[in-house]
Design a protein around this motif. Structure first.
Motif: not given
Length: 406
Positions: A254-262, A275-281, A284-295, A299-300
């Motif tokens: 889980e990661a927002n777009e501006k975070s240490g995880a990113m 880099v692997f990322a978990v999709p979320g709702p 959910s702002l906390r999944s925006r970073g993961c969705h951006r990584l997948i884009q 790998k989802l």
């Protein structure tokens, strides 16, 4: 490698001088002094050391020599200040009491994956099992500190499946996803490495100190910072490059777009790690970073098997799964009830109908007719079993109505 242990005067240290040295070697405090100078980053440290041949020689060099070495003016000014060797002696005494190892970038035991990255730490302070840092089977797991219930469940499930697949877990010992990754690994009896954004004199956050003893049984704590370094916001991005540097790949839960995880994911990309990322709702702002990584090409990941498949890892045997499962403590969060059910399904005896179906689908995917032919089960009974095993995570439905053991 400097092993700071109880037999202080008898330990040996290797600094790339083509020989082993006693811990009382006069250059050792200069290494620590060089590491303590705030203006001197990893690249300047290594450049100066390689140019002058020893840490002591760096401090003894003239201003003109330092400039000719190609060091920045701020670094030159820092090196012109007098050296206080008493601080190094205090630091060594601390490491001796804690049995903390000091590893230089010249040491043969320096983690090979970490040494591949840009700006690798010239010194590593390691508390625990040194071999845990040099495994090719390390997976970095990072994510939000303000973790959601969804993030906790996803983290625990994926980490469990990866640990059962044979991976060690590297994370940052922070609140949220980091500590959930560490805890889940420990519950399974696995190996986890905690990379700190502070020195060992300030283990942060302090409430996580209850996990220290358990981590040290098989894993390790790692820091590049002097023992008195307080956790500063600027230290955590530096820590993140070590998390990805020690790992074969990084999983962002889980990661927002501006975070240490990113930041860690960016480092992983620069270091040529997966880099692997978990999709979320979607909301959910906390999944925006993961969705951006997948884009951007990450790998989802929906299950640990997605990572195992990417790295061509073989399945563990039922005996191995059973051994790991039996070491898992009871009483996990009720949110993980479905995970417990998966574990129960994985422990079926070899002569049960469920085991027959799983074994039939282990080598390659099978359709219903092929499974009936391999197991001798009726179509009615098989339909029920396939549904149970798929829901339990033991079988995956593949294209064309075929089933594959997970």
């Amino acid at each position: 490698m400097i092993v700071v242990g109880h037999l202080f005067s008898f330990q040996k240290a290797y600094f790339g001088f083509n020989r082993f040295m006693d811990l009382n070697h006069p250059d050792l405090p200069y290494w620590l002094a060089l590491n303590n100078r705030e203006a001197i980053g990893p690249q300047s440290f290594i450049k100066a050391f390689d140019h002058f041949g020893s840490a002591k020689a760096v401090f003894g060099a003239s201003k003109d020599d330092l400039i000719q070495c190609g060091l920045r003016p701020s670094v030159v000014s820092a090196l012109e200040r007098p050296v206080d060797l008493k601080q190094g002696e205090e630091e060594l005494s601390f490491y001796q009491k804690k049995n903390i190892q000091i590893l230089s970038f010249k040491d043969k035991a320096y983690p090979p994956l970490l040494k591949q990255i840009h700006s690798f730490p010239p010194l590593l302070f390691v508390w625990g099992n040194l071999s845990a840092l040099s495994s090719d089977d390390c997976l970095g797991v990072v994510g939000s500190r303000a973790v959601t219930e969804y993030g906790v469940v996803a983290c625990r499930r994926l980490v469990r499946e990866c640990v059962e697949g044979g991976f060690s877990i590297v994370s940052g010992f922070a609140k949220g996803i980091d500590i959930e990754a560490h805890k889940t690994t420990l519950e399974l009896g696995g190996i986890t490495v905690a990379v700190l954004g502070s020195g060992f004199g300030f283990l942060y956050p302090p409430e996580h100190s209850v996990y220290v003893e358990k981590i040290l049984e098989k894993g390790a704590f790692v820091s590049e910072f002097p023992f008195k370094a307080f956790p500063h916001p600027s230290f955590f991005p530096r820590r993140n490059r070590i998390i990805s540097g020690l790992s074969r790949g990084v999983l962002v839960v889980e990661a927002n777009e501006k975070s240490g995880a990113m930041i860690t994911a960016r480092y992983a990309t620069e270091q040529n790690r997966d880099v692997f990322a978990v999709p979320g709702p979607l909301d959910s702002l906390r999944s925006r970073g993961c969705h951006r990584l997948i884009q951007q090409g990450a790998k989802l990941v929906m299950e640990g098997r997605d990572i195992l498949d990417e790295w061509h890892y073989p399945l563990r045997s039922l005996a191995q799964d059973a051994s790991l499962a039996q070491s898992r403590p009871h009483g996990l969060s009720r949110n993980l009830g479905d995970e417990k059910q998966k574990m129960k399904l994985s422990l079926v005896e070899s002569n049960t109908d469920e085991s027959k179906v799983v074994q039939a689908c282990r080598e390659r995917s099978q359709n219903i007719d092929e499974i009936i032919g391999a197991t001798g089960l009726s179509s009615e009974k098989l339909t029920v079993l396939l549904t149970q095993l798929e829901l339990g995570g033991r079988l995956r439905l593949m294209p064309g109505g075929r089933f594959l053991a997970v």
